[in-house]
Structures are given as structure tokens and as C-alpha cells.
Design a protein around this motif. Structure first.
Motif, PDB file in Angstrom:
ATOM      1  N   GLN A   3       0.889  -1.011   0.001  1.00 52.35           N
ATOM      2  CA  GLN A   3      -0.148   0.132   0.053  1.00 52.35           C
ATOM      3  C   GLN A   3       0.764   1.109   0.060  1.00 52.35           C
ATOM      4  N   LEU A   4       0.650   2.396  -0.882  1.00 49.89           N
ATOM      5  CA  LEU A   4       1.361   3.389  -0.815  1.00 49.89           C
ATOM      6  C   LEU A   4       0.178   4.546  -0.818  1.00 49.89           C
ATOM      7  N   VAL A   5       0.392   5.425   0.058  1.00 46.89           N
ATOM      8  CA  VAL A   5      -0.603   6.467   0.470  1.00 46.89           C
ATOM      9  C   VAL A   5       0.007   7.973   0.219  1.00 46.89           C
ATOM     10  N   GLU A   6      -0.307   8.401  -0.830  1.00 45.06           N
ATOM     11  CA  GLU A   6       0.174  10.053  -0.979  1.00 45.06           C
ATOM     12  C   GLU A   6      -0.652  10.972  -0.290  1.00 45.06           C
ATOM     13  N   SER A   7      -0.061  11.966   0.096  1.00 43.73           N
ATOM     14  CA  SER A   7      -0.583  13.250   0.555  1.00 43.73           C
ATOM     15  C   SER A   7       0.172  14.170   0.190  1.00 43.73           C
ATOM     16  N   LEU A  18       5.535  22.925  -1.596  1.00 39.68           N
ATOM     17  CA  LEU A  18       4.802  21.969  -1.313  1.00 39.68           C
ATOM     18  C   LEU A  18       5.463  20.830  -0.632  1.00 39.68           C
ATOM     19  N   ARG A  19       5.228  20.285   0.115  1.00 39.30           N
ATOM     20  CA  ARG A  19       5.796  18.816   0.665  1.00 39.30           C
ATOM     21  C   ARG A  19       4.859  17.851   0.433  1.00 39.30           C
ATOM     22  N   LEU A  20       5.238  16.767  -0.384  1.00 37.46           N
ATOM     23  CA  LEU A  20       4.355  15.632  -0.491  1.00 37.46           C
ATOM     24  C   LEU A  20       4.918  14.332   0.392  1.00 37.46           C
ATOM     25  N   SER A  21       3.863  13.749   0.876  1.00 41.01           N
ATOM     26  CA  SER A  21       4.388  12.407   1.802  1.00 41.01           C
ATOM     27  C   SER A  21       3.727  11.491   1.027  1.00 41.01           C
ATOM     28  N   CYS A  22       4.479  10.007   1.295  1.00 40.09           N
ATOM     29  CA  CYS A  22       3.915   8.873   0.904  1.00 40.09           C
ATOM     30  C   CYS A  22       4.346   7.865   1.858  1.00 40.09           C
ATOM     31  N   ALA A  23       2.993   7.417   2.823  1.00 34.81           N
ATOM     32  CA  ALA A  23       3.015   6.220   3.836  1.00 34.81           C
ATOM     33  C   ALA A  23       2.944   4.997   2.848  1.00 34.81           C
ATOM     34  N   ALA A  24       4.083   4.157   3.298  1.00 33.56           N
ATOM     35  CA  ALA A  24       4.035   2.899   2.536  1.00 33.56           C
ATOM     36  C   ALA A  24       3.857   1.914   3.604  1.00 33.56           C
ATOM     37  N   SER A  25       3.435   0.545   3.073  1.00 32.20           N
ATOM     38  CA  SER A  25       3.113  -0.518   4.178  1.00 32.20           C
ATOM     39  C   SER A  25       2.942  -1.908   3.131  1.00 32.20           C
ATOM     40  N   GLY A  26       3.245  -2.993   3.967  1.00 26.53           N
ATOM     41  CA  GLY A  26       3.031  -4.204   3.217  1.00 26.53           C
ATOM     42  C   GLY A  26       4.430  -4.710   2.617  1.00 26.53           C
ATOM     43  N   CYS A  95       3.465   8.130  -5.949  1.00 28.15           N
ATOM     44  CA  CYS A  95       4.471   7.253  -5.320  1.00 28.15           C
ATOM     45  C   CYS A  95       4.669   6.070  -5.957  1.00 28.15           C
ATOM     46  N   SER A  96       5.878   5.394  -6.102  1.00 26.49           N
ATOM     47  CA  SER A  96       5.868   3.853  -6.537  1.00 26.49           C
ATOM     48  C   SER A  96       7.052   3.179  -6.226  1.00 26.49           C
ATOM     49  N   ILE A  97       6.844   1.859  -6.145  1.00 23.22           N
ATOM     50  CA  ILE A  97       8.076   0.827  -6.037  1.00 23.22           C
ATOM     51  C   ILE A  97       8.011  -0.089  -7.108  1.00 23.22           C
ATOM     52  N   TRP A  98       9.266  -0.788  -7.090  1.00 31.04           N
ATOM     53  CA  TRP A  98       9.073  -2.026  -8.067  1.00 31.04           C
ATOM     54  C   TRP A  98       9.619  -3.098  -7.246  1.00 31.04           C
ATOM     55  N   ARG A  99       8.639  -4.093  -7.122  1.00 21.28           N
ATOM     56  CA  ARG A  99       8.917  -5.223  -6.569  1.00 21.28           C
ATOM     57  C   ARG A  99       8.441  -6.404  -7.554  1.00 21.28           C
ATOM     58  N   GLY A 100       9.090  -6.634  -8.802  1.00 15.95           N
ATOM     59  CA  GLY A 100       8.732  -7.593  -9.603  1.00 15.95           C
ATOM     60  C   GLY A 100       7.501  -7.203 -10.531  1.00 15.95           C
ATOM     61  N   TYR A 103       4.119  -0.854  -8.322  1.00 12.35           N
ATOM     62  CA  TYR A 103       3.024  -0.631  -7.559  1.00 12.35           C
ATOM     63  C   TYR A 103       3.109   0.970  -7.601  1.00 12.35           C
ATOM     64  N   TRP A 104       1.600   1.499  -7.533  1.00 13.21           N
ATOM     65  CA  TRP A 104       1.421   2.753  -7.604  1.00 13.21           C
ATOM     66  C   TRP A 104       0.361   3.276  -6.254  1.00 13.21           C
ATOM     67  N   GLY A 105       0.647   4.387  -5.621  1.00 14.99           N
ATOM     68  CA  GLY A 105      -0.572   4.992  -4.910  1.00 14.99           C
ATOM     69  C   GLY A 105      -1.528   5.491  -5.837  1.00 14.99           C
ATOM     70  N   GLN A 106      -2.459   6.086  -5.020  1.00 18.84           N
ATOM     71  CA  GLN A 106      -3.515   6.708  -5.862  1.00 18.84           C
ATOM     72  C   GLN A 106      -3.497   8.009  -6.511  1.00 18.84           C
ATOM     73  N   GLY A 107      -2.165   8.762  -5.924  1.00 19.29           N
ATOM     74  CA  GLY A 107      -1.948   9.929  -6.466  1.00 19.29           C
ATOM     75  C   GLY A 107      -2.377  10.972  -5.666  1.00 19.29           C
ATOM     76  N   THR A 108      -1.847  12.159  -5.828  1.00 17.42           N
ATOM     77  CA  THR A 108      -2.083  13.493  -5.229  1.00 17.42           C
ATOM     78  C   THR A 108      -2.018  14.645  -6.106  1.00 17.42           C
ATOM     79  N   LEU A 109      -3.131  15.406  -6.223  1.00 21.18           N
ATOM     80  CA  LEU A 109      -3.014  16.486  -7.147  1.00 21.18           C
ATOM     81  C   LEU A 109      -2.172  17.674  -6.727  1.00 21.18           C
ATOM     82  N   VAL A 110      -1.374  18.182  -7.582  1.00 19.56           N
ATOM     83  CA  VAL A 110      -0.642  19.520  -7.407  1.00 19.56           C
ATOM     84  C   VAL A 110      -1.029  20.359  -8.505  1.00 19.56           C
TER      85      VAL A 110
END
Length: 114
Positions: A3-7, A18-26, A95-100, A103-110
Motif C-alpha cells: 500500500q502506498l498512500v500519498e498526501s 509543497l511537501r508531498l508524503s507517501c506512507a508505505a506498508s506491506g 509514489c511508486s515501488i518496483w517489486r517484480g 506498484y502505485w499509490g492513488q496519487g495527489t494533485l498538485v
């Protein structure tokens, strides 16, 4: 599961910050490179910034010197500090990662506009 959650997005005037954050889990955050992408209206998604597991960073030429990517391994969070914003920075930021697979978060609009 991953899970990736941008804000932190919003409306800002040109020259602002602006400062964007991405909380990651899983997944084991500290051993993964993390990425920020953006997609402007009518354009393809593009890579903005990368931070490796050892905190080496790289940036797109268009944001170099204005944006800073950082990570907090204790908090499983990656940040994107954006300064001297321009109207052409207007986009949805992901926000994104590569694990095979990627994966993407839902995005945050700037939106950068006066």
C-alpha cells in the motif's frame, strides 16, 4: 499487500512550495528504492525523483535544484519537497515501488496557478 498512500498536494502559487508524503506498508520499506512520478493532463507519466535504499538520489532535469526526495525508514515514509514551483509542475504526483511489478499509490494533485 503493498500500500502506498500519498498526501500533501494542493493549490499553490508560482514560486511557492509543497511537501508531498507517501506512507508505505506491506513490504520491507528500508531495502527498497522509492520513486516519485507525475502525470500532467494530456501527457504521459514521467519519473520525477528516485531514492535508493542507501539514500542516493536522482532527479529529472526539469526539477533538478528545486525538488528534494528523502526517506524516513523508521516511519516508512518517502517525501518530495518541492520549491520554486512552476505552472508546468501541475500534475498528479504518484509514489511508486518496483517489486517484480510496479506498484502505485492513488496519487495527489498538485496545481500551480495564480
Amino acid at each position: 499487500q503493498v500500500q502506498l498512500v500519498e498526501s500533501g498536494g494542493g493549490l499553490v502559487q508560482p514560486g511557492g512550495s509543497l511537501r508531498l508524503s507517501c506512507a508505505a506498508s506491506g513490504f520491507t520499506f528500508s531495502v527498497n528504492a522509492m520513486y516519485w512520478y507525475r502525470q500532467a493532463p494530456g501527457k504521459e507519466r514521467e519519473l520525477v525523483a528516485t531514492i535508493t535504499a542507501t539514500s542516493s538520489t536522482s532527479y529529472a532535469d526539469s526539477v533538478k535544484g528545486r525538488f528534494t526526495i528523502s526517506r524516513d525508514n523508521a516511519g516508512n515514509t518517502v517525501y518530495l519537497q518541492m520549491n520554486s514551483l512552476k505552472p508546468e509542475d501541475t500534475a498528479v504526483y504518484y509514489c511508486s515501488i518496483w517489486r517484480g511489478q510496479r506498484y502505485w499509490g492513488q496519487g495527489t494533485l498538485v496545481t500551480v496557478s495564480s
